[in-house]
Design a protein around this motif. Sequence first.
Motif, PDB file in Angstrom:
ATOM      1  N   VAL A  24       1.581  -6.674  -5.889  1.00 30.35           N
ATOM      2  CA  VAL A  24       0.234  -6.131  -5.983  1.00 30.35           C
ATOM      3  C   VAL A  24       0.248  -4.802  -5.234  1.00 30.35           C
ATOM      4  CG1 VAL A  24      -2.199  -6.439  -5.401  1.00 30.35           C
ATOM      5  CG2 VAL A  24      -0.812  -8.416  -6.093  1.00 30.35           C
ATOM      6  N   VAL A  25      -0.120  -3.725  -5.910  1.00 31.58           N
ATOM      7  CA  VAL A  25       0.042  -2.397  -5.326  1.00 31.58           C
ATOM      8  C   VAL A  25      -1.300  -1.673  -5.252  1.00 31.58           C
ATOM      9  CG1 VAL A  25       1.193  -0.167  -5.506  1.00 31.58           C
ATOM     10  CG2 VAL A  25       2.391  -2.246  -6.244  1.00 31.58           C
ATOM     11  N   LEU A  26      -1.611  -1.168  -4.062  1.00 36.63           N
ATOM     12  CA  LEU A  26      -2.746  -0.276  -3.845  1.00 36.63           C
ATOM     13  C   LEU A  26      -2.189   1.105  -3.531  1.00 36.63           C
ATOM     14  CD1 LEU A  26      -4.974  -2.541  -1.561  1.00 36.63           C
ATOM     15  CD2 LEU A  26      -5.106  -2.263  -4.037  1.00 36.63           C
ATOM     16  N   VAL A  27      -2.957   2.136  -3.843  1.00 37.12           N
ATOM     17  CA  VAL A  27      -2.482   3.503  -3.661  1.00 37.12           C
ATOM     18  C   VAL A  27      -3.525   4.313  -2.903  1.00 37.12           C
ATOM     19  CG1 VAL A  27      -1.743   5.634  -4.798  1.00 37.12           C
ATOM     20  CG2 VAL A  27      -1.100   3.409  -5.771  1.00 37.12           C
ATOM     21  N   ALA A  28      -3.056   5.086  -1.926  1.00 38.52           N
ATOM     22  CA  ALA A  28      -3.904   6.050  -1.223  1.00 38.52           C
ATOM     23  C   ALA A  28      -3.173   7.382  -1.222  1.00 38.52           C
ATOM     24  CB  ALA A  28      -4.170   5.583   0.208  1.00 38.52           C
ATOM     25  N   LEU A  85       0.857  -1.182   0.000  1.00 38.31           N
ATOM     26  CA  LEU A  85       0.000   0.000   0.000  1.00 38.31           C
ATOM     27  C   LEU A  85       0.894   1.232   0.000  1.00 38.31           C
ATOM     28  CD1 LEU A  85      -2.629   1.603   0.288  1.00 38.31           C
ATOM     29  CD2 LEU A  85      -2.522   1.174   2.775  1.00 38.31           C
ATOM     30  N   ILE A  86       0.827   2.009  -1.078  1.00 37.25           N
ATOM     31  CA  ILE A  86       1.575   3.264  -1.170  1.00 37.25           C
ATOM     32  C   ILE A  86       0.680   4.393  -0.673  1.00 37.25           C
ATOM     33  CG2 ILE A  86       2.669   4.921  -2.719  1.00 37.25           C
ATOM     34  CD1 ILE A  86       3.366   2.598  -4.565  1.00 37.25           C
ATOM     35  N   VAL A  87       1.170   5.124   0.313  1.00 32.86           N
ATOM     36  CA  VAL A  87       0.432   6.277   0.848  1.00 32.86           C
ATOM     37  C   VAL A  87       1.278   7.507   0.561  1.00 32.86           C
ATOM     38  CG1 VAL A  87      -0.776   7.221   2.837  1.00 32.86           C
ATOM     39  CG2 VAL A  87      -0.356   4.749   2.694  1.00 32.86           C
ATOM     40  N   GLU A  88       0.919   8.225  -0.488  1.00 33.61           N
ATOM     41  CA  GLU A  88       1.760   9.313  -0.990  1.00 33.61           C
ATOM     42  C   GLU A  88       0.861  10.437  -1.481  1.00 33.61           C
ATOM     43  OE1 GLU A  88       3.991  11.907  -1.953  1.00 33.61           O
ATOM     44  OE2 GLU A  88       5.321  10.184  -1.637  1.00 33.61           O
ATOM     45  N   GLY A  89       1.065  11.649  -0.934  1.00 32.57           N
ATOM     46  CA  GLY A  89       0.245  12.784  -1.324  1.00 32.57           C
ATOM     47  C   GLY A  89       0.510  13.275  -2.734  1.00 32.57           C
ATOM     48  N   VAL A 102       0.575  12.710  -6.373  1.00 32.89           N
ATOM     49  CA  VAL A 102      -0.035  11.731  -7.278  1.00 32.89           C
ATOM     50  C   VAL A 102       0.975  11.234  -8.306  1.00 32.89           C
ATOM     51  CG1 VAL A 102      -1.841  11.353  -9.007  1.00 32.89           C
ATOM     52  CG2 VAL A 102      -2.328  12.714  -6.962  1.00 32.89           C
ATOM     53  N   GLN A 103       1.769  12.142  -8.860  1.00 35.91           N
ATOM     54  CA  GLN A 103       2.746  11.732  -9.873  1.00 35.91           C
ATOM     55  C   GLN A 103       3.768  10.773  -9.280  1.00 35.91           C
ATOM     56  OE1 GLN A 103       4.823  14.965 -11.737  1.00 35.91           O
ATOM     57  NE2 GLN A 103       5.874  13.656 -13.208  1.00 35.91           N
ATOM     58  N   MET A 104       4.259  11.078  -8.080  1.00 41.47           N
ATOM     59  CA  MET A 104       5.238  10.200  -7.441  1.00 41.47           C
ATOM     60  C   MET A 104       4.634   8.840  -7.119  1.00 41.47           C
ATOM     61  SD  MET A 104       8.154   9.379  -6.282  1.00 41.47           S
ATOM     62  CE  MET A 104       9.031  10.934  -6.475  1.00 41.47           C
ATOM     63  N   SER A 105       3.397   8.822  -6.628  1.00 43.39           N
ATOM     64  CA  SER A 105       2.766   7.540  -6.306  1.00 43.39           C
ATOM     65  C   SER A 105       2.565   6.705  -7.564  1.00 43.39           C
ATOM     66  CB  SER A 105       1.425   7.764  -5.594  1.00 43.39           C
ATOM     67  OG  SER A 105       0.492   8.389  -6.441  1.00 43.39           O
ATOM     68  N   ASP A 106       2.237   7.350  -8.665  1.00 44.25           N
ATOM     69  CA  ASP A 106       2.067   6.619  -9.931  1.00 44.25           C
ATOM     70  C   ASP A 106       3.381   5.985 -10.377  1.00 44.25           C
ATOM     71  OD1 ASP A 106      -0.589   7.265 -10.021  1.00 44.25           O
ATOM     72  OD2 ASP A 106      -0.374   8.866 -11.502  1.00 44.25           O
ATOM     73  N   ALA A 149       4.206   3.069  -7.995  1.00 45.15           N
ATOM     74  CA  ALA A 149       3.289   1.952  -8.220  1.00 45.15           C
ATOM     75  C   ALA A 149       3.642   1.204  -9.506  1.00 45.15           C
ATOM     76  CB  ALA A 149       1.850   2.465  -8.278  1.00 45.15           C
ATOM     77  N   TYR A 150       3.927   1.940 -10.557  1.00 45.16           N
ATOM     78  CA  TYR A 150       4.289   1.306 -11.836  1.00 45.16           C
ATOM     79  C   TYR A 150       5.552   0.467 -11.671  1.00 45.16           C
ATOM     80  CZ  TYR A 150       5.823   0.735 -16.662  1.00 45.16           C
ATOM     81  OH  TYR A 150       6.253   0.195 -17.848  1.00 45.16           O
ATOM     82  N   HIS A 151       6.544   1.026 -11.003  1.00 49.78           N
ATOM     83  CA  HIS A 151       7.825   0.336 -10.824  1.00 49.78           C
ATOM     84  C   HIS A 151       7.645  -0.942  -9.998  1.00 49.78           C
ATOM     85  CE1 HIS A 151      12.176  -0.071 -10.533  1.00 49.78           C
ATOM     86  NE2 HIS A 151      12.079  -0.150  -9.220  1.00 49.78           N
ATOM     87  N   LEU A 152       6.893  -0.861  -8.920  1.00 44.96           N
ATOM     88  CA  LEU A 152       6.716  -2.020  -8.039  1.00 44.96           C
ATOM     89  C   LEU A 152       5.823  -3.082  -8.678  1.00 44.96           C
ATOM     90  CD1 LEU A 152       6.403  -0.058  -4.700  1.00 44.96           C
ATOM     91  CD2 LEU A 152       8.261  -1.610  -5.326  1.00 44.96           C
ATOM     92  N   ARG A 153       4.813  -2.647  -9.423  1.00 43.84           N
ATOM     93  CA  ARG A 153       3.972  -3.630 -10.124  1.00 43.84           C
ATOM     94  C   ARG A 153       4.780  -4.381 -11.171  1.00 43.84           C
ATOM     95  NH1 ARG A 153      -0.642   0.796 -10.382  1.00 43.84           N
ATOM     96  NH2 ARG A 153      -1.879   0.207  -8.529  1.00 43.84           N
ATOM     97  N   SER A 154       5.704  -3.676 -11.826  1.00 45.68           N
ATOM     98  CA  SER A 154       6.536  -4.346 -12.836  1.00 45.68           C
ATOM     99  C   SER A 154       7.456  -5.386 -12.214  1.00 45.68           C
ATOM    100  CB  SER A 154       7.361  -3.310 -13.606  1.00 45.68           C
ATOM    101  OG  SER A 154       8.369  -2.737 -12.781  1.00 45.68           O
ATOM    102  N   GLU A 155       7.651  -5.311 -10.885  1.00 47.82           N
ATOM    103  CA  GLU A 155       8.474  -6.279 -10.175  1.00 47.82           C
ATOM    104  C   GLU A 155       7.639  -7.400  -9.565  1.00 47.82           C
ATOM    105  OE1 GLU A 155      11.722  -6.413 -10.079  1.00 47.82           O
ATOM    106  OE2 GLU A 155      12.005  -4.582 -11.264  1.00 47.82           O
ATOM    107  N   GLY A 156       6.340  -7.411  -9.872  1.00 46.99           N
ATOM    108  CA  GLY A 156       5.497  -8.515  -9.445  1.00 46.99           C
ATOM    109  C   GLY A 156       4.677  -8.287  -8.192  1.00 46.99           C
TER     110      GLY A 156
END
Length: 242
Positions: free
Chosen positions: A38-42, A16-20, A22-26, A29-36
């Motif tokens: 499961v990523v949720l974002v708040a 779970l990424i908690v980052e105010g 939005v661009q940084m969280s995206d 999330a993209y980088h971690l999902r590419s490593e396999g």
Amino acid sequence: MITPPQRQAAPAPHLLIVEGDVQMSDVMAYHLRSEGFVVLVAHGGQQALELARSEPIDMVLLDMRLPDITGMACAQILRAESDVSILLLAERPDGSDGIAGLELGADDYVLKPVRLTELLARVRARLRRRRAEAPTAPAPPLDAILVAGDIRIYPESRRVFRGSREISLAQKEFDLLSTLVRYRGCTLTREMLLRGVWGQSQPDAIRTVDVHVRWLRTKIEDDPASPVLITTVRGVGYRFAD
């Protein structure tokens, strides 16, 4: 010919990424999902707490600056409610906010701006340590008995003893005492207790916590007027003696 059973792959860790930002969280999330993963974002603390309570989260990547509540407050609530791994995204160059977060129960921190290679390495390292710390044999039921000094709490039978004397508690008194003892040594805010014991968060119900603490003290303290077991942290909440 009998085909040997296939070993099932372990489920992907849930982050779970908690980052105010939005661009940084995206980007994260993209980088971690590419490593396999499961990523949720708040993008705020309240949304993060709701997700952490409803989803199977293995690790929270927590920004220290959020638009609604502070990262410190969010980390403290997360740690009081679960043993999820917490990796802080610290703002200050000297890491002082990250160190303060560690004292609240976070597991590690990285400095911003985040280097994605370092972030990935720390996430993987923390998850490896978490797997290594997990019991290899079936564990006994969680808190089959809670002990604090001469107080013993039996959650299954809902009985409480101080020494050899059994203490009769009402339902919410029992739940409140169990929560305080479970997190003994930690300061629990009135809001945390109201949500954890009563399942509500209305500000106008905060007084309910104070009333039940007063009732509980009359039953477990030697001198309810000068409590030593359940102490008041003025302006914040309550703490059970460690």
